[in-house]
Design an enzyme around this catalytic site. Structure first.
Site, PDB file in Angstrom:
ATOM      1  CB  CYS A 131      -2.544 -11.761 -10.746  1.00 27.99           C
ATOM      2  SG  CYS A 131      -1.168 -12.830 -10.360  1.00 27.99           S
ATOM      3  CB  CYS A 189       0.851 -14.709 -14.064  1.00 29.69           C
ATOM      4  SG  CYS A 189       0.896 -13.627 -12.657  1.00 29.69           S
TER       5      CYS A 189
END
Length: 181
Positions: A93, A91
């Site tokens: 982040c 992902c």
């Protein structure tokens, strides 16, 4: 662009022949990649070519990959000293702040004696086993756990990573290293 693309793909598969499949979207360097996940499978691991550079970001600074539940069981519960475990992820982040933050934190005075990583979405068995050692926290990836003598002493969940800079994550970890390492 990616929002428009997601809407079109969802609409395309909503009533189509692949009705039983879920769409999974992966942001990779500003491009949106679609991965179909069959509902008949528990989960479909991400392809290695997508994960390799993300693995290298940690292994290049000394992290050991744990790829099986046995690797996890041999590395965490009976460990002496401190172990930093990063539950890596594809992902945004993880790419934008978690991995860079972890790397920055290792420039501090005190550091964990061992650096370990599992890859959520690919090393499924190892990740599932590692999550047992981070209870009572719910499954989260990316996530960062610090163990001392086999006991969990510090944990950063995904919601503490999202929206924070790599420097903020590094400072959080440096404070934990000062206390426990």
């Amino acid at each position: 662009e990616n929002g428009f693309f997601r809407q079109k793909m969802r609409k395309l598969f909503k009533n189509g022949p692949k009705k039983r499949n879920k769409l999974r979207f992966l942001e990779n360097r500003g491009k949106c990649v679609v991965i179909l996940q069959s509902n008949n499978q528990k989960t479909m691991p991400y392809p290695e070519y997508i994960c390799a550079p993300m693995r290298d970001e940690l292994t290049s600074v000394g992290f050991q990959e744990l790829k099986t539940s046995e690797d996890v069981d041999n590395s965490i519960p009976n460990s002496e000293g401190t172990v930093l475990l990063v539950m890596n992820s594809v992902c945004g982040c993880a790419a934008g702040t978690a991995r860079p933050g972890v790397r920055l934190s290792l420039n501090s005075g005190k550091k964990p004696s061992k650096l370990m990583t599992v890859f959520a979405g690919q090393d499924l068995e190892a990740t599932s086993q590692a999550r047992k050692y981070t209870l009572p926290y719910p499954p989260s990836s990316p996530a960062i756990a610090l163990f001392k003598d086999g006991k969990l002493v510090h944990f950063i969940e995904r919601h503490h990573i999202e929206g924070r800079s790599a420097e903020m994550i590094a400072e959080n970890l440096k404070m934990a290293f000062e206390e426990y390492c």
